[in-house]
Design an enzyme around this catalytic site. Structure first.
Site, PDB file in Angstrom:
ATOM      1  N   PHE A 126     -27.759  18.551 -44.048  1.00  0.00           N
ATOM      2  CA  PHE A 126     -27.505  19.680 -43.164  1.00  0.00           C
ATOM      3  C   PHE A 126     -28.530  19.810 -42.048  1.00  0.00           C
ATOM      4  O   PHE A 126     -28.249  20.434 -41.027  1.00  0.00           O
ATOM      5  CB  PHE A 126     -27.403  20.977 -43.976  1.00  0.00           C
ATOM      6  CG  PHE A 126     -26.038  21.191 -44.554  1.00  0.00           C
ATOM      7  CD1 PHE A 126     -25.001  21.664 -43.763  1.00  0.00           C
ATOM      8  CD2 PHE A 126     -25.763  20.873 -45.869  1.00  0.00           C
ATOM      9  CE1 PHE A 126     -23.728  21.845 -44.273  1.00  0.00           C
ATOM     10  CE2 PHE A 126     -24.493  21.043 -46.403  1.00  0.00           C
ATOM     11  CZ  PHE A 126     -23.470  21.528 -45.602  1.00  0.00           C
ATOM     12  N   THR A 128     -29.517  17.354 -40.083  1.00  0.00           N
ATOM     13  CA  THR A 128     -28.937  16.623 -38.956  1.00  0.00           C
ATOM     14  C   THR A 128     -27.678  17.323 -38.448  1.00  0.00           C
ATOM     15  O   THR A 128     -27.418  17.369 -37.246  1.00  0.00           O
ATOM     16  CB  THR A 128     -28.609  15.182 -39.364  1.00  0.00           C
ATOM     17  OG1 THR A 128     -29.784  14.564 -39.897  1.00  0.00           O
ATOM     18  CG2 THR A 128     -28.136  14.370 -38.170  1.00  0.00           C
ATOM     19  N   CYS A 181     -24.249  12.162 -52.601  1.00  0.00           N
ATOM     20  CA  CYS A 181     -23.589  11.073 -53.327  1.00  0.00           C
ATOM     21  C   CYS A 181     -24.586  10.300 -54.180  1.00  0.00           C
ATOM     22  O   CYS A 181     -24.234   9.759 -55.237  1.00  0.00           O
ATOM     23  CB  CYS A 181     -22.922  10.119 -52.336  1.00  0.00           C
ATOM     24  SG  CYS A 181     -21.645  10.892 -51.338  1.00  0.00           S
TER      25      CYS A 181
END
Length: 337
Positions: A126, A128, A181
């Protein structure tokens, strides 16, 4: 126009919309799972300029979900932007592809946005995303947000002057400790679905079909087959990005010289100057058990067990630790100040 004939038969696009696509440009930031799908859709649709930026290189663990890459890319350690450009150039030679191997920061984001009509989010953090959000609202460029992790996904389109922004939606800047991930995994179909929702909203923007645009945050849980939609609220007057007196705070933040990449057991370090890879290859080959080189980066396995990845722009990844102090110590030991 045989290449685009089926797309042009779709009435909301037609010949006029296809011409607009060919005259348009997009920026995709992050060429992992989302970015690979986004870049493929934009290239195949005939968007005139497809610029994409990514700081990382292809690894074997990417291949389960990052559809543009293969085992040769991973074995060669190709930067994702370069590997993507090589694949997509064989898909559509009419599109101008601009791969950028770089970390997107406040120092370069506005230059990367020059000449583009939409910015697409393929990132995994978040910090970026808020940077892209602020840059887009400063320059009046729509920002198509997307995120996917586990079997969950979210996407929304933020349009300066029409909608609220991402900062309005998520509140104060996150602390970076969210799920990724690399920490809780991901099933690849959720990535394709979220990126496809992003791509179709980008196409609506580029062809000028304002009436059909979705003006909501779409949330999906694919494994349990759940879908939720929330209409975007109007801009908040107090928001520092889209409010009455915007200051665009993310554009004022200088990049840290050392950052832990969440869930990846990796620390990124920024050197004050570019690297001379030829000189460093000779130095590291004398002391490291394994050194690999391609035109875009240098990888060295250190005697201590960690791995050092060096990019010409002065970025280094120290893999095998999340301890910034240890990473800096190894960097100073083998690279110097």
């Amino acid at each position: 126009m045989e290449r685009y004939s089926r797309q042009m038969r779709f009435a909301p696009i037609g010949a006029r919309g296809q011409a607009r696509l060919g005259a348009s440009g997009v920026l995709i930031v992050g060429m992992g799972a989302l970015g690979a799908v986004l870049a493929s859709h934009m290239t195949r649709a005939g968007v005139g300029l497809v610029r994409f930026a990514d700081r990382d290189y292809v690894e074997k663990s990417n291949l389960q979900r990052q559809m543009l890459y293969d085992e040769d890319d991973a074995a060669s350690g190709l930067p994702k932007a370069i590997a993507a450009e090589r694949k997509l150039a064989r898909v559509n030679s009419e599109v101008r592809l601009e791969p950028v191997v770089a970390d997107v920061t406040a120092a370069n984001v506005e230059a990367l946005m020059e000449g583009v009509d939409v910015v697409l989010d393929g990132t995994d953090n978040f910090r970026t995303r808020l940077l892209l959000n602020d840059a887009c609202f400063r320059h009046g460029v729509p920002f198509v947000y997307g995120g996917a992790v586990s079997s969950q996904g979210m996407t929304a389109t933020f349009v300066p002057g029409e909608t609220s922004c991402l900062r309005c939606l998520i509140g104060s800047e996150p602390d970076g400790a969210g799920q990724t991930c690399d920490t809780i995994g991901v099933v690849s179909p959720i990535v394709d679905i979220v990126a496809s929702f992003q791509a179709v909203e980008a196409l609506k923007l580029l062809v000028g079909d304002a009436e059909s645009r979705r003006r909501s945050l779409l949330s999906l849980e694919l494994w349990r087959h759940q879908l939720f939609e929330m209409r975007l609220a109007p801009p908040k007057a107090s928001c520092p990005t889209c409010g009455e007196a915007p200051t665009f705070p993310s554009l004022e933040i200088e990049a840290d010289d050392a950052t832990t990449l969440c869930g990846r057991e990796t620390v990124q370090i920024r050197a004050p100057r570019p690297f001379e890879l030829d000189r460093l290859e000779a130095r590291l080959s004398a002391v490291c058990p394994a050194v690999e080189r391609n035109p875009f980066l240098l990888r060295a396995t250190l005697p201590e067990g960690e791995r050092l990845v060096l990019f010409p722009d002065g970025r280094a990844l120290v893999q095998g630790t999340e301890d910034i102090g240890r990473a800096k110590s190894l960097f100073d030991r083998y690279i110097g100040g």
